[in-house]
Scaffold this motif. Structure first.
Motif, mmCIF file in Angstrom:
data_model
loop_
_atom_site.group_PDB
_atom_site.id
_atom_site.type_symbol
_atom_site.label_atom_id
_atom_site.label_comp_id
_atom_site.label_asym_id
_atom_site.label_seq_id
_atom_site.Cartn_x
_atom_site.Cartn_y
_atom_site.Cartn_z
ATOM 1 N N SER A 44 -7.130 10.564 -14.170
ATOM 2 C CA SER A 44 -6.163 9.881 -13.200
ATOM 3 C C SER A 44 -4.915 9.816 -13.659
ATOM 4 O O SER A 44 -3.971 10.185 -15.177
ATOM 5 C CB SER A 44 -6.287 8.276 -12.954
ATOM 6 O OG SER A 44 -4.628 7.790 -12.645
ATOM 7 N N GLU A 55 -1.831 9.071 7.082
ATOM 8 C CA GLU A 55 -3.059 9.826 6.242
ATOM 9 C C GLU A 55 -3.729 10.395 7.754
ATOM 10 O O GLU A 55 -3.584 10.486 8.470
ATOM 11 C CB GLU A 55 -4.159 8.381 5.662
ATOM 12 C CG GLU A 55 -3.317 7.433 4.627
ATOM 13 C CD GLU A 55 -4.139 6.618 4.193
ATOM 14 O OE1 GLU A 55 -5.027 7.092 3.684
ATOM 15 O OE2 GLU A 55 -4.028 5.853 3.726
ATOM 16 N N SER A 71 -2.557 14.704 4.746
ATOM 17 C CA SER A 71 -2.118 13.035 4.691
ATOM 18 C C SER A 71 -0.848 14.069 3.570
ATOM 19 O O SER A 71 -0.576 15.172 2.663
ATOM 20 C CB SER A 71 -2.695 12.586 3.358
ATOM 21 O OG SER A 71 -4.255 12.010 3.849
ATOM 22 N N GLU A 131 -2.829 10.924 -4.746
ATOM 23 C CA GLU A 131 -3.958 10.914 -5.160
ATOM 24 C C GLU A 131 -4.960 9.702 -4.731
ATOM 25 O O GLU A 131 -5.954 10.286 -4.930
ATOM 26 C CB GLU A 131 -3.676 10.538 -7.481
ATOM 27 C CG GLU A 131 -4.582 10.626 -8.023
ATOM 28 C CD GLU A 131 -4.614 10.007 -9.413
ATOM 29 O OE1 GLU A 131 -5.163 10.422 -10.211
ATOM 30 O OE2 GLU A 131 -3.593 8.806 -9.523
ATOM 31 N N THR A 132 -3.748 8.839 -5.300
ATOM 32 C CA THR A 132 -5.002 7.764 -4.295
ATOM 33 C C THR A 132 -5.667 8.126 -3.171
ATOM 34 O O THR A 132 -6.550 7.445 -3.001
ATOM 35 C CB THR A 132 -3.420 6.225 -3.876
ATOM 36 O OG1 THR A 132 -3.426 5.956 -5.418
ATOM 37 C CG2 THR A 132 -4.677 5.156 -3.586
ATOM 38 N N ILE A 133 -4.933 8.198 -2.623
ATOM 39 C CA ILE A 133 -5.103 8.747 -0.568
ATOM 40 C C ILE A 133 -6.801 9.801 -0.902
ATOM 41 O O ILE A 133 -7.948 10.089 -0.208
ATOM 42 C CB ILE A 133 -4.053 9.810 -0.072
ATOM 43 C CG1 ILE A 133 -2.941 8.529 0.495
ATOM 44 C CG2 ILE A 133 -4.974 10.115 0.876
ATOM 45 C CD1 ILE A 133 -2.411 9.115 1.306
ATOM 46 N N ARG A 186 -8.235 10.331 -3.451
ATOM 47 C CA ARG A 186 -9.821 9.406 -4.209
ATOM 48 C C ARG A 186 -9.973 8.595 -2.576
ATOM 49 O O ARG A 186 -11.660 8.047 -3.124
ATOM 50 C CB ARG A 186 -9.195 8.294 -5.202
ATOM 51 C CG ARG A 186 -8.818 8.988 -6.404
ATOM 52 C CD ARG A 186 -8.725 8.650 -7.662
ATOM 53 N NE ARG A 186 -8.467 8.988 -9.242
ATOM 54 C CZ ARG A 186 -9.032 10.022 -9.466
ATOM 55 N NH1 ARG A 186 -10.698 9.891 -9.402
ATOM 56 N NH2 ARG A 186 -8.816 10.906 -10.848
ATOM 57 N N GLU A 187 -9.145 8.089 -2.216
ATOM 58 C CA GLU A 187 -10.344 7.758 -0.980
ATOM 59 C C GLU A 187 -11.094 8.083 0.106
ATOM 60 O O GLU A 187 -11.559 7.854 0.741
ATOM 61 C CB GLU A 187 -8.816 6.460 0.247
ATOM 62 C CG GLU A 187 -8.559 5.256 -0.628
ATOM 63 C CD GLU A 187 -7.184 4.822 0.086
ATOM 64 O OE1 GLU A 187 -6.359 5.397 0.177
ATOM 65 O OE2 GLU A 187 -6.352 3.742 -0.841
ATOM 66 N N GLN A 188 -10.345 9.647 -0.513
ATOM 67 C CA GLN A 188 -11.558 10.368 0.952
ATOM 68 C C GLN A 188 -12.824 11.184 -0.179
ATOM 69 O O GLN A 188 -12.690 12.339 0.594
ATOM 70 C CB GLN A 188 -10.009 11.398 1.080
ATOM 71 C CG GLN A 188 -9.049 10.788 2.914
ATOM 72 C CD GLN A 188 -8.246 11.982 2.696
ATOM 73 O OE1 GLN A 188 -8.582 12.616 2.761
ATOM 74 N NE2 GLN A 188 -7.496 11.012 4.256
ATOM 75 N N GLY A 189 -12.540 10.578 -1.134
ATOM 76 C CA GLY A 189 -13.695 11.278 -1.884
ATOM 77 C C GLY A 189 -13.449 11.958 -2.938
ATOM 78 O O GLY A 189 -14.497 12.298 -3.661
#
Length: 204
Positions: free
Chosen positions: A98, A114, A118, A167-169, A171-174
Motif C-alpha cells: 500500500s 468510479e 475510474s 488505489e482505494t478504488i 482495491r475495491e475492484q479486486g
C-alpha cells in the motif's frame, strides 16, 4: 534483468482500456496496438529486445508508429536503422503493498468517478482540476494512467492524494498489485510512495 512478459502485457491491456483504443494483438513476442491518433497511429511493445524490433525498424516507413521495449538504450541502438531516435525512457514500476495514508491538501476537494475507467480529480477552490489520474483493473492489477498535476499546484501533495484515492478504488475492484509507467520526473515521487522499478521502457 528481464521484464516479466505478463506484467508488460497486463500494463498494455490496461493502457488500451484507459485510453479507449483498440485492444492489443500479439506480434512476434510482443504486442501491437492500433492507437489511431493523429500523432500516434500504432505502437509495438516488447518485454525485451527481440529480432522483430529490428525487422520493424527496417520496414516501417510511415510516421507516428512507435516501438517500445523493456531494454537499455545500448541494447536497442545496434538494431535500429537510420531515421529512428531513442526518446526519453519511461520507468515501468510496480507496487505490491500500500502507498500509506495521505491527508488531502487544505483547500482542495476530491472528485471521484468510479467505473471501468475510474477518474479522480483534485479540485482547487474555484472548482478547476488541479490534478487528475485514472485507474483500470486488469486481472488483479491496478493500472494507473495519466497522473498529472498542473504546474502551479505542484509540491502540495495533490498527486499523493489522487494516487491514494485511485488505489482505494483499485482495491475495491479486486486489485492486489499496481503497475504504471513513470516519466523520469515522476519516478522519484512513486519511489517515495513505495513503488519499485521493474524495468526501463525505451521509446523509439
Amino acid at each position: 534483468m528481464r521484464a516479466d512478459p505478463h506484467i508488460v502485457a497486463t500494463w498494455v491491456r490496461g493502457w488500451t482500456l484507459a485510453r479507449e483504443t483498440t485492444p492489443p494483438t500479439p506480434y512476434k513476442g510482443g504486442l501491437r496496438v492500433d492507437v489511431g491518433w493523429p500523432e500516434q497511429k500504432a505502437r509495438y511493445v516488447f518485454p525485451a529486445v527481440v529480432p522483430a524490433i529490428g525487422e520493424l525498424a527496417s520496414t516501417i516507413n510511415e510516421p507516428w508508429v512507435f516501438l517500445k521495449a523493456c531494454a537499455s538504450p545500448d541494447a536497442m541502438q545496434p538494431i535500429l536503422t537510420t531515421g529512428w531516435a531513442i526518446q526519453r525512457p519511461g520507468y515501468m514500476m510496480t507496487l505490491a503493498g500500500s502507498m500509506g495514508d495521505f491527508e488531502r491538501p487544505e483547500g482542495y476537494a476530491l472528485d471521484v468517478i468510479e467505473g471501468p475507467i475510474s477518474i479522480v480529480r483534485a479540485l482547487d477552490p474555484a472548482g478547476e482540476a488541479a490534478a487528475i489520474g485514472r485507474v483500470v483493473v486488469v486481472d488483479g492489477f491496478a493500472i494507473y494512467d495519466r497522473i498529472e498535476t498542473r504546474p502551479e499546484h505542484r509540491r502540495r501533495g495533490l498527486a499523493r492524494a489522487v494516487m491514494k484515492a485511485l488505489e482505494t478504488i483499485g482495491r475495491e475492484q479486486g486489485a492486489v498489485r499496481g503497475v504504471l509507467v513513470a516519466t523520469p520526473e515522476g519516478r522519484a515521487l512513486y519511489e517515495s510512495l513505495g513503488w519499485e522499478l521493474h524495468l526501463s521502457l525505451i521509446h523509439i
